[in-house]
Design a protein around this motif. Structure first.
Motif, PDB file in Angstrom:
ATOM      1  N   MET A   1       0.750  -1.095   0.004  1.00 53.89           N
ATOM      2  CA  MET A   1      -0.066  -0.048   0.223  1.00 53.89           C
ATOM      3  C   MET A   1       0.804   1.190   0.050  1.00 53.89           C
ATOM      4  SD  MET A   1      -3.336  -0.638   0.259  1.00 53.89           S
ATOM      5  CE  MET A   1      -3.741  -2.469  -0.466  1.00 53.89           C
ATOM      6  N   GLY A   2       2.277   1.050   0.536  1.00 53.65           N
ATOM      7  CA  GLY A   2       2.843   2.388   0.695  1.00 53.65           C
ATOM      8  C   GLY A   2       2.999   3.041   2.072  1.00 53.65           C
ATOM      9  N   LEU A   3       2.334   4.175   2.071  1.00 54.36           N
ATOM     10  CA  LEU A   3       2.304   4.970   3.208  1.00 54.36           C
ATOM     11  C   LEU A   3       1.323   4.376   4.427  1.00 54.36           C
ATOM     12  CD1 LEU A   3       2.970   8.620   2.179  1.00 54.36           C
ATOM     13  CD2 LEU A   3       4.659   7.269   3.340  1.00 54.36           C
ATOM     14  N   PRO A   4       1.518   4.344   5.723  1.00 52.59           N
ATOM     15  CA  PRO A   4       0.506   4.018   6.704  1.00 52.59           C
ATOM     16  C   PRO A   4      -0.930   4.617   6.348  1.00 52.59           C
ATOM     17  CG  PRO A   4       2.432   4.470   7.735  1.00 52.59           C
ATOM     18  CD  PRO A   4       2.630   4.914   6.564  1.00 52.59           C
ATOM     19  N   LYS A   5      -1.031   5.771   6.091  1.00 51.11           N
ATOM     20  CA  LYS A   5      -2.477   6.549   5.883  1.00 51.11           C
ATOM     21  C   LYS A   5      -3.078   5.962   4.557  1.00 51.11           C
ATOM     22  CE  LYS A   5      -0.764  10.509   3.081  1.00 51.11           C
ATOM     23  NZ  LYS A   5      -0.743  11.834   3.285  1.00 51.11           N
ATOM     24  N   ILE A   6      -2.225   5.511   3.674  1.00 53.74           N
ATOM     25  CA  ILE A   6      -2.959   4.723   2.457  1.00 53.74           C
ATOM     26  C   ILE A   6      -3.628   3.395   3.007  1.00 53.74           C
ATOM     27  CG2 ILE A   6      -2.780   3.848   0.074  1.00 53.74           C
ATOM     28  CD1 ILE A   6      -2.462   6.986   0.347  1.00 53.74           C
ATOM     29  N   ALA A   7      -2.611   2.617   3.713  1.00 51.05           N
ATOM     30  CA  ALA A   7      -3.385   1.250   4.120  1.00 51.05           C
ATOM     31  C   ALA A   7      -4.556   1.353   4.962  1.00 51.05           C
ATOM     32  CB  ALA A   7      -2.101   0.526   4.834  1.00 51.05           C
ATOM     33  N   TYR A   8      -4.383   2.375   6.120  1.00 58.24           N
ATOM     34  CA  TYR A   8      -5.526   2.591   6.869  1.00 58.24           C
ATOM     35  C   TYR A   8      -6.765   2.871   6.056  1.00 58.24           C
ATOM     36  CZ  TYR A   8      -2.838   2.264  11.152  1.00 58.24           C
ATOM     37  OH  TYR A   8      -2.038   1.793  12.265  1.00 58.24           O
ATOM     38  N   GLY A   9      -6.793   3.731   5.266  1.00 59.18           N
ATOM     39  CA  GLY A   9      -7.740   4.182   4.383  1.00 59.18           C
ATOM     40  C   GLY A   9      -8.416   3.088   3.606  1.00 59.18           C
ATOM     41  N   VAL A  10      -7.688   2.311   2.894  1.00 55.69           N
ATOM     42  CA  VAL A  10      -8.037   1.155   2.332  1.00 55.69           C
ATOM     43  C   VAL A  10      -8.842   0.138   3.263  1.00 55.69           C
ATOM     44  CG1 VAL A  10      -7.485  -1.061   0.982  1.00 55.69           C
ATOM     45  CG2 VAL A  10      -6.545   1.247   0.344  1.00 55.69           C
ATOM     46  N   VAL A  11      -8.121  -0.180   4.386  1.00 61.04           N
ATOM     47  CA  VAL A  11      -8.811  -1.170   5.213  1.00 61.04           C
ATOM     48  C   VAL A  11     -10.130  -0.560   5.850  1.00 61.04           C
ATOM     49  CG1 VAL A  11      -8.126  -2.209   7.604  1.00 61.04           C
ATOM     50  CG2 VAL A  11      -6.431  -2.339   6.009  1.00 61.04           C
ATOM     51  N   ASN A  12      -9.954   0.740   6.336  1.00 62.44           N
ATOM     52  CA  ASN A  12     -11.512   1.244   6.775  1.00 62.44           C
ATOM     53  C   ASN A  12     -12.504   1.070   5.713  1.00 62.44           C
ATOM     54  OD1 ASN A  12     -10.426   1.800   9.230  1.00 62.44           O
ATOM     55  ND2 ASN A  12      -9.555   3.749   8.498  1.00 62.44           N
ATOM     56  N   LYS A  13     -12.341   1.296   4.467  1.00 61.07           N
ATOM     57  CA  LYS A  13     -13.134   1.103   3.493  1.00 61.07           C
ATOM     58  C   LYS A  13     -13.709  -0.398   3.315  1.00 61.07           C
ATOM     59  CE  LYS A  13     -12.079   5.355   0.952  1.00 61.07           C
ATOM     60  NZ  LYS A  13     -13.456   6.209   0.926  1.00 61.07           N
ATOM     61  N   MET A  14     -12.725  -1.140   3.222  1.00 60.74           N
ATOM     62  CA  MET A  14     -12.871  -2.682   3.034  1.00 60.74           C
ATOM     63  C   MET A  14     -13.681  -2.975   4.241  1.00 60.74           C
ATOM     64  SD  MET A  14      -9.733  -4.004   1.057  1.00 60.74           S
ATOM     65  CE  MET A  14     -10.642  -5.401   0.811  1.00 60.74           C
ATOM     66  N   MET A  15     -13.743  -2.557   5.699  1.00 61.91           N
ATOM     67  CA  MET A  15     -14.405  -2.985   6.516  1.00 61.91           C
ATOM     68  C   MET A  15     -15.860  -2.674   6.282  1.00 61.91           C
ATOM     69  SD  MET A  15     -11.862  -2.423   9.964  1.00 61.91           S
ATOM     70  CE  MET A  15     -13.273  -2.314  10.939  1.00 61.91           C
ATOM     71  N   LYS A  16     -16.258  -1.592   5.798  1.00 60.58           N
ATOM     72  CA  LYS A  16     -17.583  -1.098   5.472  1.00 60.58           C
ATOM     73  C   LYS A  16     -18.027  -2.252   4.391  1.00 60.58           C
ATOM     74  CE  LYS A  16     -16.864   3.526   6.600  1.00 60.58           C
ATOM     75  NZ  LYS A  16     -16.584   4.851   6.152  1.00 60.58           N
ATOM     76  N   ASP A  17     -17.237  -2.840   3.519  1.00 58.72           N
ATOM     77  CA  ASP A  17     -17.762  -3.745   2.634  1.00 58.72           C
ATOM     78  C   ASP A  17     -17.790  -5.326   3.281  1.00 58.72           C
ATOM     79  OD1 ASP A  17     -17.825  -1.892   0.740  1.00 58.72           O
ATOM     80  OD2 ASP A  17     -16.013  -2.676  -0.321  1.00 58.72           O
ATOM     81  N   GLY A  18     -17.386  -5.342   4.448  1.00 56.95           N
ATOM     82  CA  GLY A  18     -17.635  -6.579   5.237  1.00 56.95           C
ATOM     83  C   GLY A  18     -16.218  -7.285   5.257  1.00 56.95           C
ATOM     84  N   PHE A  19     -15.150  -6.912   4.854  1.00 52.92           N
ATOM     85  CA  PHE A  19     -13.867  -7.351   4.821  1.00 52.92           C
ATOM     86  C   PHE A  19     -13.058  -6.994   6.009  1.00 52.92           C
ATOM     87  CE2 PHE A  19     -15.072  -7.445   0.327  1.00 52.92           C
ATOM     88  CZ  PHE A  19     -15.501  -8.744   0.076  1.00 52.92           C
ATOM     89  N   PHE A  20     -12.328  -7.928   6.696  1.00 53.37           N
ATOM     90  CA  PHE A  20     -11.663  -7.511   7.838  1.00 53.37           C
ATOM     91  C   PHE A  20     -10.101  -7.804   7.703  1.00 53.37           C
ATOM     92  CE2 PHE A  20     -16.038  -8.259   9.103  1.00 53.37           C
ATOM     93  CZ  PHE A  20     -16.181  -6.964   9.932  1.00 53.37           C
ATOM     94  N   LEU A  21      -9.294  -6.966   7.484  1.00 54.20           N
ATOM     95  CA  LEU A  21      -7.897  -7.187   7.215  1.00 54.20           C
ATOM     96  C   LEU A  21      -7.006  -6.566   8.384  1.00 54.20           C
ATOM     97  CD1 LEU A  21      -9.352  -5.966   4.210  1.00 54.20           C
ATOM     98  CD2 LEU A  21      -7.512  -7.553   3.540  1.00 54.20           C
ATOM     99  N   ASN A  22      -5.879  -6.831   8.073  1.00 51.84           N
ATOM    100  CA  ASN A  22      -4.830  -6.685   9.147  1.00 51.84           C
ATOM    101  C   ASN A  22      -3.551  -5.665   8.527  1.00 51.84           C
ATOM    102  OD1 ASN A  22      -3.980  -6.656  11.727  1.00 51.84           O
ATOM    103  ND2 ASN A  22      -3.386  -9.006  11.579  1.00 51.84           N
ATOM    104  N   ILE A  23      -3.041  -4.634   8.803  1.00 46.66           N
ATOM    105  CA  ILE A  23      -2.068  -3.807   8.500  1.00 46.66           C
ATOM    106  C   ILE A  23      -0.666  -4.277   8.920  1.00 46.66           C
ATOM    107  CG2 ILE A  23      -1.048  -1.671   8.319  1.00 46.66           C
ATOM    108  CD1 ILE A  23      -3.984  -0.426   8.308  1.00 46.66           C
ATOM    109  N   GLY A  24       0.289  -4.645   7.954  1.00 47.69           N
ATOM    110  CA  GLY A  24       1.666  -4.618   8.323  1.00 47.69           C
ATOM    111  C   GLY A  24       2.292  -3.328   8.286  1.00 47.69           C
ATOM    112  N   ILE A  25       2.671  -3.013   9.440  1.00 49.03           N
ATOM    113  CA  ILE A  25       3.292  -1.403   9.539  1.00 49.03           C
ATOM    114  C   ILE A  25       4.354  -1.611  10.444  1.00 49.03           C
ATOM    115  CG2 ILE A  25       1.997  -1.138  11.739  1.00 49.03           C
ATOM    116  CD1 ILE A  25       1.011   1.736  10.528  1.00 49.03           C
ATOM    117  N   PHE A  26       5.113  -0.271  10.269  1.00 50.26           N
ATOM    118  CA  PHE A  26       6.616  -0.244  11.047  1.00 50.26           C
ATOM    119  C   PHE A  26       6.412  -0.139  12.422  1.00 50.26           C
ATOM    120  CE2 PHE A  26       9.486   2.685  13.249  1.00 50.26           C
ATOM    121  CZ  PHE A  26      10.518   2.216  12.605  1.00 50.26           C
ATOM    122  N   PRO A  27       7.173  -1.209  13.133  1.00 52.46           N
ATOM    123  CA  PRO A  27       8.490  -1.253  12.591  1.00 52.46           C
ATOM    124  C   PRO A  27       8.683  -2.947  12.050  1.00 52.46           C
ATOM    125  CG  PRO A  27       8.433  -1.773  15.042  1.00 52.46           C
ATOM    126  CD  PRO A  27       7.039  -1.142  14.579  1.00 52.46           C
TER     127      PRO A  27
END
Length: 68
Positions: free
Chosen positions: A1-27
């Motif tokens: 996804m790139g930057l954390p804010k992009i990943a968070y945005g995608v995951v939040n939108k996907m949760m509204k679609d009924g998909f529950f994902l995890n973010i692999g983030i720093f560190p």
């Protein structure tokens, strides 16, 4: 996804679609290499997997446009 804010945005939108994902983030990964993690089991249908991938592709583009 790139930057954390992009990943968070995608995951939040996907949760509204009924998909529950995890973010692999720093560190765990470099700060600019934030990713989305998910588990597929033999109980998932090909239709469910395809639906998730389509949702991710759509929302990724949408979030990139929002963050311009």
């Amino acid at each position: 996804m790139g930057l954390p804010k992009i990943a968070y945005g995608v995951v939040n939108k996907m949760m509204k679609d009924g998909f529950f994902l995890n973010i692999g983030i720093f560190p765990a990964v470099p700060i600019k290499n934030t990713g989305v993690r998910f588990t597929i089991t033999r109980l998932h249908t090909f239709e469910q997997i395809e639906s998730m991938v389509k949702s991710m592709a759509k929302h990724f583009v949408d979030v990139l446009k929002e963050e311009e």
